[in-house]
Design a protein around this motif. Structure first.
Motif, mmCIF file in Angstrom:
data_model
loop_
_atom_site.group_PDB
_atom_site.id
_atom_site.type_symbol
_atom_site.label_atom_id
_atom_site.label_comp_id
_atom_site.label_asym_id
_atom_site.label_seq_id
_atom_site.Cartn_x
_atom_site.Cartn_y
_atom_site.Cartn_z
ATOM 1 N N GLY A 154 0.643 -1.267 -0.047
ATOM 2 C CA GLY A 154 0.162 -0.009 0.026
ATOM 3 C C GLY A 154 0.738 1.258 -0.035
ATOM 4 N N GLY A 155 2.171 1.035 -0.093
ATOM 5 C CA GLY A 155 3.170 2.309 -0.018
ATOM 6 C C GLY A 155 3.653 2.842 -1.389
ATOM 7 N N LYS A 156 2.703 2.363 -2.642
ATOM 8 C CA LYS A 156 3.316 2.693 -3.922
ATOM 9 C C LYS A 156 2.171 3.318 -4.830
ATOM 10 C CE LYS A 156 5.662 0.884 -7.952
ATOM 11 N NZ LYS A 156 6.605 -0.271 -8.646
ATOM 12 N N ALA A 157 2.472 4.452 -5.542
ATOM 13 C CA ALA A 157 1.393 4.887 -6.469
ATOM 14 C C ALA A 157 2.061 5.758 -7.384
ATOM 15 C CB ALA A 157 0.455 5.881 -5.831
ATOM 16 N N GLU A 158 1.707 5.641 -8.770
ATOM 17 C CA GLU A 158 1.987 6.471 -9.767
ATOM 18 C C GLU A 158 0.880 7.447 -10.361
ATOM 19 O OE1 GLU A 158 2.913 3.620 -12.726
ATOM 20 O OE2 GLU A 158 4.606 2.773 -11.857
ATOM 21 N N LYS A 159 1.574 8.632 -10.695
ATOM 22 C CA LYS A 159 0.735 9.917 -10.950
ATOM 23 C C LYS A 159 -0.404 10.138 -10.058
ATOM 24 C CE LYS A 159 3.014 10.341 -15.058
ATOM 25 N NZ LYS A 159 2.537 9.918 -16.150
#
Length: 430
Positions: free
Chosen positions: A181-186
């Motif tokens: 849950g610690g990753k995201a893009e844009k």
């Protein structure tokens, strides 16, 4: 039927009930008619077994539970009415006698509505509180309108500032390892909104498009994910784009764009008027709420825990409905906040007890002052509800009756009239 009530504790007692033999016989007949349709006895078609044969095979005792299901609700309700008690929870039933040819005797241990000893509730004085509207209040409302009219524009040459919207990639690591849950893009984030972990957004200030940066933070001790709570973390962040709100000038042209007024001064005057109307309503609510709270504090009442529990459950259901309007449920809320159902109940408990106490005291005041709600007042309330719903009053009344909510309307009106009495008799009314 005979019924007697004996108080054993402050808000608990035993209701002893005895029905006559004929009532028991009738219930056993009804139970037999229900059960005989389901049994098989050699030589007889299903549902055609004579009563004597049935009892020889299965015993009359096999009818007792179904007979009790028939007898108890009606007998209990009649006993409550006869003794005049007001139960606030389901009774604990103990059957003392149930035999063919004899009366039914049972005891019901019941928690009842507590007695209220009223204190001072007339001539109360609510402490003054400032509800005036300042120039700063008007300016703050005007700035909200200005922000609503602002246009987001990309910042080609510049660095992140407080209030900017940024588009970022990020990935979080604890002990050098990525966590779920610690990753995201844009991802779009408003800097300063407090959406992310404390310290994260502040470290984005000064970044420029294309820049990468390690953001070091520490998860809060009360963080909902136990495996991350209190742990240091590093987020690798890449900034793609900065968007900044371009605000219009606060002038006469702005006033003409957002309202029916020609000048900014006229718009400000209208804002001040509306804010004052809102403040007057808030003052009225403040006085009414304070008077109820003072009257409740002055009264003596021992509230059964079960009444508080019921109110907590009611508040929890209301909270669930609010979450549903936002597209959430309790499970998702728990994930976001770390508060599970038990934590929410604990949080609601103080307010629930306060509300139960206030309702009991208002009910006692209404009785002491002979406050009543007339049929005409109910009709007027239904008429107002119908106008708000854009329906006919008769249709709204039928809807309330079908939902069993008509009594609730009456209770709400009784509460309102009782609080009106507190207001009119208070020193604040002078």
């Amino acid at each position: 039927m005979k019924a007697s009530w004996e108080k054993t504790e402050k808000n608990r007692g035993v209701l002893t009930v005895e029905t006559d033999e004929q009532t028991v016989a009738k219930a056993l007949d009804q139970a037999f008619k229900k059960v005989v349709k389901k049994v098989n006895v050699p030589g007889f078609r299903k549902g055609k077994v004579p009563r004597a044969i049935f009892e020889r095979y299965y015993g009359v005792e096999s009818l007792y539970q179904d007979a009790l299901d028939i007898l108890l609700p009606e007998a209990y309700e009649a006993a409550v009415k006869e003794t005049g008690i007001e139960p606030v929870d389901r009774p604990e039933i103990d059957i003392e006698q149930l035999e063919k040819g004899k009366s039914l005797i049972f005891k019901a241990t019941v928690t009842v509505k507590p007695e209220v000893t009223l204190g001072e509730y007339k001539g109360l004085e609510v402490p003054e509180k400032d509800f005036s509207v300042s120039a700063e209040d008007v300016d703050a409302e005007l700035k909200k309108m200005q922000k609503q009219q602002g246009q987001l524009e990309s910042v080609e040459d510049g660095a992140v500032q407080q209030g900017d919207r940024v588009i970022i990639d990020f990935e979080g690591f604890t002990d050098g390892k990525p966590f779920e849950g610690g990753k995201a893009e844009k991802y779009t984030l408003e800097v300063g909104s407090g959406t992310f972990i404390p310290g994260f957004e502040d470290q984005l200030i000064g970044m420029t498009p294309g820049q990468e940066k390690d953001v070091e933070v520490t998860f809060p001790e009360e963080y909902h994910a136990e495996e991350l709570a209190g742990k240091p973390a590093v987020f690798k962040v890449k900034l793609h784009e900065i968007k900044r709100l371009n605000l219009p000038e606060l002038d006469d042209e702005f006033a003409q764009d957002v309202s029916e007024f020609d000048t900014l001064d006229e718009l400000k005057a209208d804002i001040e008027k509306k804010l004052q109307e809102k403040a007057n309503k808030e003052k009225e609510s403040y006085v009414r709420n304070q008077l109820v709270e003072m009257a409740a504090d002055n009264a003596e009442v021992d509230i059964p825990e079960v009444m508080v529990d019921h109110e907590v459950e009611h508040m929890l259901r209301q909270f669930e409905q609010q979450l549903a309007y936002q597209g959430l449920n309790l499970d998702l809320y728990a994930q976001f906040t770390g508060q599970d159902v038990d934590a929410l109940k604990d949080q609601f408990k103080a307010d629930a007890e306060k509300k139960v106490r206030a309702n009991l005291v208002l009910e006692a005041i209404a009785k002491a002052e002979n406050v009543e709600v007339t049929e005409e007042e109910i009709e007027q309330e239904i008429k107002q509800m119908a106008e708000q719903m854009n329906r006919e009053p008769g249709e709204v009344r039928r809807l309330l009756e079908a939902q069993g909510a008509l009594e609730s309307v009456k209770e709400q009106l009784l509460v309102k009239k009782t609080i009106d009495l507190l207001v009119l008799s208070s020193k604040n009314a002078a």
